[in-house]
Design an enzyme around this catalytic site. Structure first.
Site, short mmCIF file in Angstrom:
data_model
loop_
_atom_site.label_atom_id
_atom_site.label_comp_id
_atom_site.label_asym_id
_atom_site.label_seq_id
_atom_site.Cartn_x
_atom_site.Cartn_y
_atom_site.Cartn_z
CB SER A 64 -0.94 -0.03 1.22
OG SER A 64 -1.92 0.96 1.08
CG ASP A 186 -7.14 -3.19 -3.17
OD1 ASP A 186 -7.89 -2.63 -2.33
OD2 ASP A 186 -5.89 -3.19 -3.09
CG HIS A 214 -5.57 -2.45 0.52
ND1 HIS A 214 -5.21 -2.08 -0.77
CD2 HIS A 214 -4.82 -1.68 1.36
CE1 HIS A 214 -4.28 -1.15 -0.70
NE2 HIS A 214 -4.02 -0.88 0.58
#
Lengths: 235, 661
Positions: A64, A186, A214
């Site tokens: 991320s 996602d 995610h």
């Protein structure tokens, strides 16, 4: 966070895990609001860590926002990176013309407001969650440490810096070989973002993992490990 | 009701929203409570929406980052707080419990939703309360920091001013010293100041009782105290301190405490003492200077008297010898100038010593102006100046010493004449302004630089450039004028636009509002001088130890028709008087044997001496001398060296008194 992935790599690699300053078990007092007003601040930290743990180029795996931090570091210090694995990355969360980041600016504002007004929700709802799983207390604790920012001011600041950042310009500058691990569904980093990144980066490959969510390294650890192993064969 | 219906009913209308979803969130079933809260029909959501799609953005993030991984990892989540968006856009806070199940190959999640509006409100209140507490804490911290900062600043200020704060709790008899004070006095332990008695012990014994008394007085009168005292430093040296402050009281007027500052004034005290000593030295030096000037003037004047007397005789003896004429005139001019200088010096020093007294009476200023203008005629003529005099239309009466007023105007005109190049214009204006008589002397002379204007009246302050000129002087004249004007209660200012721009001196003198006796006195004064020849044939005894002065005066008096006898000390003077039986005795006070007062007393004791006109001649002309003279039986008093015209004026009075016999 990485407990499902580390065992596979530990035998062949030296694995170094770290928490971003301001999160997890980092030293909260080291959080400098000025330095961390941009992800570049974290990128500098990353370069320092690499220097401290290795005298050779490293394989960097980031999830991320940390993937974006790795991207910025690889632009600043390309020699320190052998390759980078970006899990669920997004250089920009906000839609911009043809670019589909997945969110409107209003969405992001709403998100930030939620964080602002829901400090208790973000930080303490995890406690009951842990209690709901007495058989695996260590797991809950791990998640708490990873996700929960104990200082609400840092949490707010970090959320704004992360979700309002736009580092699409850096993509083309990173010549580090890159694997993008994209989840098939996602919400935070939609497929459009993965596709965009692959097109923009000179040396990027993309691997789509069949996963809702995610965090494929948590919810689809085997597929994630496999994808990474496959990629690393070439490096 | 059968049990099947019961179960379906219970499901649909359970007091919580119930949803069954696939592991990716796709809604498989939802009860009526859930649909009712959100405003959706079953058709709209079943198989069509994922549960997380109903969450707010924040909720979706949370679902992604927390909920989904947790459910996957541990099979259940409980009391997760997530906001859900109803169909109409309103946001419903929910608490969600969820668990993952597997039936055969199918895995699914069961979710229970509880409305958490109240809880959310409480939380919000909690957050608000927490925020406000945090803000208060922050503000408290800031205030404390600022307080500390100003305390530090105050401490620095106190330390650098060598001050400290003290207080005394009058109820508990406890004394508190600020750290600055402790540092100042060198006692950090409180053994010397915890009680008032301990504190008093280190106050100097000579100052202790006054210290206690002043504090008690301030407590009683509710006023500020201000005491100086010495206190013993830890190193046994004495510090001079000053303390100021006041007491505090209860509502019932009971004194609670004393508070105040104590400052170290040792340095100040030492400086004050030094300054005092310097001042004293300075004033001694100043007094000595004045005494020196007075003595100098006196010593210079004594030899002048016989010269003047001889000149008078020479003038009376007409001669055709032109050289003698020339010599006499020249000596006369220079002696006159020297006499003036010495007189001015003497008078200026008398003024600065406070020894000059005025004989004031109401006079017409016009007379003084007239006399002054006459006196300077020669100077104006020789310098080719044009003197213009503007006199007042109506008489201006001032209460003044006529001689002195003339002297003031003469000095100003002389000054103007001296410092104006030949052929200048000098303007004398006399007029009345409100209740002041104004005398202004304006010239076209060398002027005064601005920086000199204020000290032009100080003795010895004469402008340096003027010293280069032949007319250079010591500035005695202006100093005398200034002193005389001040003695008259008047004022004088000097004006000038600068060098070579001319100067103007403006004298203002108070006017008499009720000038009644001005004229008769003026008449009488004139009487005495009108015809000095009336006093032509007196028997005069001169007792004077200065042989030259005595003999030249004797010659002069004889020359004018009197019979004289001279004695050089008191004893021979007394016997001469007995034998000679004079009408007038001119008696010097400072004689080698008896002083003049004693001689006068002895003369008055005799049968023949009661009516003799006794004139005292003193060197100093002080009021004290005059009073002494009067007390010893003198009729009149003259200042040495004797001015011959003054003497003749007195002799005319003597004639009147002796004529009465």
């Amino acid at each position: 966070m990485w407990r499902y992935l580390t065992p596979s790599f530990k035998q062949r690699f030296k694995v170094v895990l770290f928490d971003l300053v301001g999160s997890g078990r980092s030293d909260l007092s080291a959080y400098d609001f000025k330095k961390y007003a941009s992800l570049q601040g974290y990128a500098e930290d990353l370069i320092e860590i690499i220097d401290a743990v290795s005298d050779q180029p490293v394989i960097f795996i980031g999830h991320s926002v940390s993937a974006t931090i790795g991207l910025l570091a690889s632009v600043t210090a390309p020699d320190k990176f052998r390759c980078q694995i970006m899990i669920g990355p997004s250089p920009c969360y906000i839609n911009d013309g043809e670019y589909i980041g997945g969110f409107t600016r209003d969405d992001i504002e709403e998100l930030c407001d939620t964080i602002d007004s829901n400090y208790l929700g973000w930080s303490s709802t995890m406690a009951p969650a842990i209690m709901g799983s007495p058989e695996k207390p260590e797991l809950g604790e791990e998640l708490t440490n990873s996700f929960c920012r104990t200082d609400p001011e840092i949490a707010k600041h970090f959320a704004r810096v992360t979700f309002l950042s736009d580092h699409r310009d850096a993509l083309v500058l990173s010549h580090t070989p890159t694997l993008i691990l994209q989840c098939s569904d996602d919400f935070i980093a939609p497929c459009t973002v993965g596709q965009y990144m692959k097109r923009a980066m000179p040396k990027a490959e993309i691997c789509i993992i069949d996963n809702v969510g995610h965090c494929p390294h948590l919810s689809a650890p085997d597929a994630s490990t496999q994808a990474i192993e496959n990629y690393l064969k070439n490096y | 009701m059968n049990s099947t219906l019961d179960l379906a009913y219970l499901f649909e209308h359970a007091p919580c929203g119930l949803v069954t979803a696939q592991t990716d969130g796709t809604i498989l079933r939802a009860n009526a409570t859930f649909c009712g809260w959100l405003g959706y029909s079953l058709d709209e959501i079943v198989d069509k929406r994922k549960i997380q799609e109903l969450f707010t953005i924040g909720g979706r993030f949370f679902h992604h980052t927390h909920w989904a991984p947790l459910l996957q990892l541990q099979g259940s989540v409980s009391e997760v707080q997530i906001d859900i968006k109803a169909k109409n856009g309103s946001v419903l806070p929910m608490l969600i419990n969820g668990s993952r199940h597997q039936q055969g190959e199918i895995r699914f999640d069961q979710l229970a939703f509880f409305l958490a509006t109240e809880r959310k409100n409480y939380e919000r209140e909690l957050i608000t309360a927490r925020k406000s507490v945090e803000e208060s804490l922050a503000s408290l911290r800031t205030t404390q920091e600022k307080l500390q900062e100003s305390r530090d600043m105050l401490g620095i200020a106190l330390r650098s001013a060598r001050m400290g704060v003290w207080s005394q709790n009058l109820i508990a008899d406890q004394i508190w010293w600020s750290p600055e004070l402790q540092q100042l006095i060198g006692h950090s332990d409180n053994e010397y100041w915890e009680s008032s008695q301990a504190f008093y012990q280190i106050i100097h014994p000579d100052d202790r009782s006054q210290f206690i008394a002043e504090i008690e007085k301030a407590i009683e009168s509710k006023s500020d105290y201000n005491v100086q005292f010495r206190i013993r430093h830890k190193n046994d040296s004495w510090l001079t301190m000053e303390t100021r402050g006041h007491a505090t009281y209860t509502d019932e007027d009971q004194a609670l405490s004393i508070v105040g500052i104590i400052m170290d004034i040792s340095d100040r005290k030492a400086a004050e003492e030094q300054l005092n000593a310097l001042n004293q030295q300075l004033s001694i030096a100043d007094r000595r200077k004045d005494e020196f000037l007075a003595t100098l003037g006196h010593e210079l004047r004594n030899p002048l008297a016989p010269i003047c007397n001889v000149l008078e005789i020479m003038r009376a003896k007409e001669t055709d010898d032109t050289f003698m004429h020339w010599s006499r005139d020249m000596i006369e001019r220079h002696v006159s100038q020297l006499t003036h200088l010495v007189d001015d010096l003497l008078e200026a020093s008398r003024i600065s010593q406070g020894r000059l007294s005025l004989r004031t009476e109401p006079i017409n200023i016009d007379d003084a102006v007239q006399n002054a203008v006459e006196s300077v005629q020669d100077l104006m003529k020789s310098s080719e100046h044009n003197l213009t005099v503007n006199k007042p239309q109506h008489p201006i009466i001032i209460d003044a010493d006529a001689t002195r007023i003339t002297q003031i105007i003469v000095n100003l005109l002389t000054n103007a004449g001296k410092y104006t190049p030949k052929g200048g214009d000098i303007l004398l204006n006399v007029f009345k302004q409100e209740n002041q008589a104004i005398v202004s002397v304006k010239d076209t002379g060398i002027g005064i630089p601005a920086e000199q204007l204020t000290n032009v009246f100080n003795m010895f302050s004469q402008l340096t450039p003027a010293l280069d000129k032949a007319q250079g002087g010591l500035g005695i004249g202006l100093s005398l004028v200034h002193g005389l004007v001040k003695l008259h209660g008047g004022n004088i200012v000097a004006l000038s636009d600068g060098e070579n721009q001319g100067s103007e001196f403006i004298v203002s003198l108070p006017i008499v509002t009720n000038p009644q006796e001005a004229l008769p006195k003026g008449e009488r004064a004139e009487d005495g001088q009108k015809d000095p020849n009336i006093a032509n044939h007196l028997r005069i005894l001169i007792i004077e130890d200065n042989v030259d002065a005595a003999e030249s005066l004797s010659f002069l008096l004889e020359f004018n028709g009197h019979t004289t006898r001279v004695a050089y000390d008191g004893a021979s003077g007394l016997s001469a008087a007995e034998e000679f039986r004079p009408n007038v005795v001119l008696l010097d006070i400072g004689l080698p044997d008896l002083n003049g007062y004693q001689v006068a007393g002895k003369i008055r004791e005799t049968s023949w001496g009661k009516d003799i006109f006794l004139i005292a001649a003193t060197g100093w002309g002080q009021d004290k001398d005059k009073a002494l003279a009067q007390g010893a039986g003198f009729d009149r008093h003259l200042v040495k060296p004797i001015d011959y015209s003054e003497l003749t004026a007195l002799l005319s009075i003597a004639v009147l008194t002796t004529a009465n016999d």
